[in-house]
Every structure is written in C-alpha cells, then in structure tokens.
Design an enzyme around this catalytic site. Structure first.
Site, PDB file in Angstrom:
ATOM      1  N   ASN A   1      36.742  42.724  29.879  1.00 56.95           N
ATOM      2  CA  ASN A   1      36.897  42.935  31.314  1.00 56.95           C
ATOM      3  C   ASN A   1      36.697  41.671  32.131  1.00 56.95           C
ATOM      4  O   ASN A   1      37.150  41.583  33.261  1.00 56.95           O
ATOM      5  CB  ASN A   1      35.917  44.009  31.787  1.00 56.95           C
ATOM      6  CG  ASN A   1      34.511  43.759  31.300  1.00 56.95           C
ATOM      7  OD1 ASN A   1      34.259  43.702  30.096  1.00 56.95           O
ATOM      8  ND2 ASN A   1      33.581  43.593  32.216  1.00 56.95           N
TER       9      ASN A   1
ATOM     10  N   CYS B   1      30.760  44.558  37.234  1.00 57.78           N
ATOM     11  CA  CYS B   1      29.715  45.551  36.993  1.00 57.78           C
ATOM     12  C   CYS B   1      28.332  44.929  36.984  1.00 57.78           C
ATOM     13  O   CYS B   1      27.341  45.612  37.158  1.00 57.78           O
ATOM     14  CB  CYS B   1      29.961  46.270  35.689  1.00 57.78           C
ATOM     15  SG  CYS B   1      31.483  47.204  35.743  1.00 57.78           S
TER      16      CYS B   1
ATOM     17  N   HIS C   1      39.545  55.174  36.750  1.00 55.14           N
ATOM     18  CA  HIS C   1      39.768  54.351  37.950  1.00 55.14           C
ATOM     19  C   HIS C   1      40.319  52.952  37.651  1.00 55.14           C
ATOM     20  O   HIS C   1      40.604  52.189  38.568  1.00 55.14           O
ATOM     21  CB  HIS C   1      38.504  54.277  38.818  1.00 55.14           C
ATOM     22  CG  HIS C   1      37.387  53.439  38.286  1.00 55.14           C
ATOM     23  ND1 HIS C   1      37.034  52.230  38.842  1.00 55.14           N
ATOM     24  CD2 HIS C   1      36.534  53.639  37.272  1.00 55.14           C
ATOM     25  CE1 HIS C   1      35.999  51.739  38.191  1.00 55.14           C
ATOM     26  NE2 HIS C   1      35.672  52.572  37.228  1.00 55.14           N
TER      27      HIS C   1
HETATM   28  N1  PLP Z   1      33.973  49.166  29.962  1.00 54.63           N
HETATM   29  C1  PLP Z   1      34.694  48.193  30.533  1.00 54.63           C
HETATM   30  C2  PLP Z   1      35.398  47.199  29.667  1.00 54.63           C
HETATM   31  C3  PLP Z   1      34.785  48.104  31.926  1.00 54.63           C
HETATM   32  O1  PLP Z   1      35.494  47.134  32.492  1.00 54.63           O
HETATM   33  C4  PLP Z   1      34.104  49.062  32.713  1.00 54.63           C
HETATM   34  C5  PLP Z   1      34.092  48.967  34.191  1.00 54.63           C
HETATM   35  O2  PLP Z   1      34.187  47.908  34.751  1.00 54.63           O
HETATM   36  C6  PLP Z   1      33.381  50.082  32.061  1.00 54.63           C
HETATM   37  C7  PLP Z   1      33.339  50.100  30.687  1.00 54.63           C
HETATM   38  C8  PLP Z   1      32.661  51.150  32.832  1.00 54.63           C
HETATM   39  O3  PLP Z   1      33.590  52.088  33.321  1.00 54.63           O
HETATM   40  P1  PLP Z   1      33.201  53.040  34.572  1.00 54.63           P
HETATM   41  O4  PLP Z   1      33.215  52.166  35.770  1.00 54.63           O
HETATM   42  O5  PLP Z   1      34.271  54.080  34.588  1.00 54.63           O
HETATM   43  O6  PLP Z   1      31.864  53.617  34.274  1.00 54.63           O
END
Ligand code: PLP
Length: 386
Positions: free
Chosen positions: A152, A325, A202
């Site tokens: 990500n 995140c 999302h």
């Molecule tokens: N895994 C990856 C690679 C992500 O990019 C994200 C969110 O940025 C997540 C997990 C978490 O997903 P969620 O936001 O739906 O909890």
C-alpha cells in the site's frame, strides 16, 4: 467527495462509485430486514447478501461459499492471520514479510506476545520478498505465512504465485492481503493456491467499513468475533446489508472495467513519474515495473513529507505521506526501513495514487504544483540555507 482540490490519494480510500450508491440506496431507505429473520424483510436482506457474495466470488475466481463478509480490510486480515493461527494451536511459528500493512503486522505482533516465534523475512531494495527465503523459513511447526499481494505504500507487487506454490507444496497455510491489489491486478484464487485473502470495499470505489475474507474450501479457520454465528460461524454480528450490497456491486464493476481502468491509471502514473523525475533529488521508490498501476511513491531530498503534503494541499492537491493508515504516529515507515532506506530519507516520502476519475490535466497540474512546493520548501530549509 468532500474536501478541496484534486484528489490523488486513491490508495487511502476511493470515492464511492455512483452506480454502487444506487445499488445501496434501497437498503438504506427501506426498513432494512435482519438477514437472520424469517419474515420477508429478512429474506430480502439475506438474498441481497447472497447476490453480493456471488459478485465478490466472481471477481476473485472463487465460489460464493468461500467468501466471508467483514467490516473491512483490517478485520479480514485479523480473521485470516489470527484465525489460521488459532485453528492450529499446536503450531507456534509464523513467517511474515516486513512490508505488511499494520493490520497484519500488529496481529503477528500480538501472536508474538502470546509466545509465538516469528520469522520476519527480508525484502530487496524495491520491497520484494524472495520466494526462496519463504521456503527456507518454513518449519514443521509453522502455523502460517503472511505476504501481501501488493504494498500500500510503495506499490510493489509481491511474487505471490511462487510463494503460494512453495506454501502449498509444504502444506502451510498462506494469508494474502489483497486490499490494494484487487480491482487492479488479476487476483485469481483459482490460479494462486493461497489459503485466505483479505479484501476491502473502500479501495474499490465501494463504501467504507465493509470487506471480505476469502477462505479456501477445506481451510480450517477459528473465528475472532464470537456471537450469533453469522457468516458460517466465522464472523458473528448482524450483517451490514447496504455495505455488503455496495461491495458486491463495486466488485462486479471492477471485474468488468479492470483492464480499462488499469490502462488509464498506468498512463497517468507514467506521465506523473516522468514529470516529477525531472526535478533534481526526487527518487521513485518501490519496484520500477512490478508495481501497482496507480502508485507513485517518492522520496524528496531536503523536504519533510508532512510539510510537503500540507503545502500541496494548500495548492489544491491531496496526496498521502508514506502510509495513510499510520499517519498519526511520528515513526519512520517500517516498510521503507526494511527496504534499506535510511530514517531521514523515510521522513521525506510521499505517495501519489491516481484512480479511474483522475484526468491528464490533474496530473499536469500536480507536477507543476509539486515543483513549486518542493522549491519553496527547499528555500525554507535551514540545511539548504547553511
Ligand atoms: N491492508 C492494506 C494493504 C491496506 O492498504 C489497508 C488500508 O489502507 C488495509 C489493509 C486496511 O483496510 P481497511 O481500511 O478496510 O480496514
């Protein structure tokens, strides 16, 4: 989307597709039935969920019974990692890549607190895991391996197919986080023999707060959320019917439009990379070819990422820093550190991610704004002024 300016942070979240909203509206407007109820309202909600399950399954080459709905990517990762570990309590060893999202990283850390032994793999300078390293790390007591499909932050795509082959040959379950990969890469559970796979709505132009976990038929998984036994007992709790309907529709559209979206995104991504590449001291991070079609990740010499993100926002462009995140804590990204990028440089990282609604004008305008922001911040820098 609310906010000002041009949105270039699709990896953080993507705007809800109008068609997805239309599919969801009846389930938000009408009295929503509880899918567990016996009356016609319940039956209608339950039918809508099963239709969505079929759509999500079709996007990833799975059968509907292999799809479990959750509250998002984070919960799917928790159910995959903790669920596989708890289903095999006699095995106390976990293999994990060092570039996982916090949702996987923190689950593995919690297992470590419980006494599990963890083997953290290395990655190369582009953030790629070597499947040979996975093979060497496996032990008779390995409960699971976790390696993501695509990262990500830096956008690097991992060799999941080879890793899955290695794990399947040794009979070790593999959890794959495909939250960023789905809808962009050909995520096919028929071709890749992984055990569990996390999805999030999302990131796919669906609503926030909904996700799914693929669980291959025959794979043993223990629930993380306990209660009324919904979702085959693997995820208790009254289902988010409208959210699930939205995820299903987003998955259906992604299946139809993926190739066209990828062509569009790749063209804009390459234009953006070429534009910012002309500015001295700007470095593209992540794999040059094996990367998500919409991801540009840069480190910028002499500039701190927070200031750059805020200045770009003031100039009308919304981009992310290293990891959306983890952006509340002031720590260098573990992903960049694992790639051998030093801490100082890690604090100069920004991520620009385009999407299906991004235009060429957006990218041209961004490159100009970026040049201006970098120039201004470098002029202000005490290091530059000496
Ligand atoms: N895994 C990856 C690679 C992500 O990019 C994200 C969110 O940025 C997540 C997990 C978490 O997903 P969620 O936001 O739906 O909890």
């Amino acid at each position: 989307m609310q906010g000002n300016g041009v949105y270039l942070d699709y990896a953080a979240t993507s705007p809800l597709d109008g068609r997805v909203l239309q599919a969801m509206l009846p389930y938000l407007r009408e009295p929503a039935g509880n899918p567990s109820s016996l009356h016609s309202f319940g039956a209608s909600a339950s039918e809508a969920i099963e239709e969505a399950r079929g759509k999500v399954a079709a996007m990833i080459g799975a059968s509907p019974e292999e799809v479990i709905f959750t509250s998002g990517g984070t919960e799917s990762d928790n159910l995959g990692v903790l669920g596989l570990a708890r289903a095999n309590p006699e095995k106390r060893h976990v293999v994990v890549s060092p570039v996982e999202h916090a949702a996987v990283r923190e689950c593995v850390a919690s297992l470590e607190h419980e006494g599990y032994e963890i083997s953290r793999l290395a990655v190369d300078g582009h953030g790629r895991v070597d499947p040979g390293d996975v093979e060497s790390a496996l032990r008779p007591d390995t409960a699971l391996v976790a390696v993501m499909w695509a990262n990500n932050e830096v956008g690097t795509v991992e060799p999941v197919e080879e890793i899955a082959q290695v794990c399947a040959e040794r009979g070790v379950p593999l959890h794959v986080d495909a939250v960023q990969a789905a809808g962009r890469l050909p995520v096919d559970t028929g071709r890749v023999p992984l055990s569990t796979l996390a999805l999030s709505s999302h990131k796919l132009y669906g609503p926030q707060g909904t996700g799914a976990l693929y669980v291959r038929e025959g794979v043993r998984l223990a629930p993380v959320v306990h209660g009324g036994g919904q979702e085959r007992g693997l995820r208790s709790g009254t289902e988010n019917v409208a959210g699930i309907v939205g995820l299903g529709e987003a998955a259906r559209i992604a299946g139809l439009e993926r190739e066209q979206r990828v062509r569009h995104e790749r063209e804009l991504r390459d234009l953006l990379i070429a534009g910012v590449g002309e500015i001295p001291g700007v470095h593209l991070r992540g794999h040059p070819e094996e990367r998500l079609p919409n991801n540009v990740h840069l480190t910028v010499e002499g500039v701190e990422s927070e200031s750059l993100v805020l200045m770009l926002d003031a100039l009308g462009y919304a981009v992310g820093r290293g990891s959306a995140c983890a952006s509340s804590g002031h720590k260098a990204s573990p992903v960049l550190l694992a790639m051998g990028i030093d801490e100082g440089e890690a604090f100069s990282a920004i991520r620009i991610t385009v999407g299906k609604d991004t235009s060429r004008e957006d990218v041209d305008g961004f490159v100009e704004a970026f040049r201006e922001a970098v120039g201004r911040l470098r002029d202000l820098s005490p290091v530059r002024q000496g």
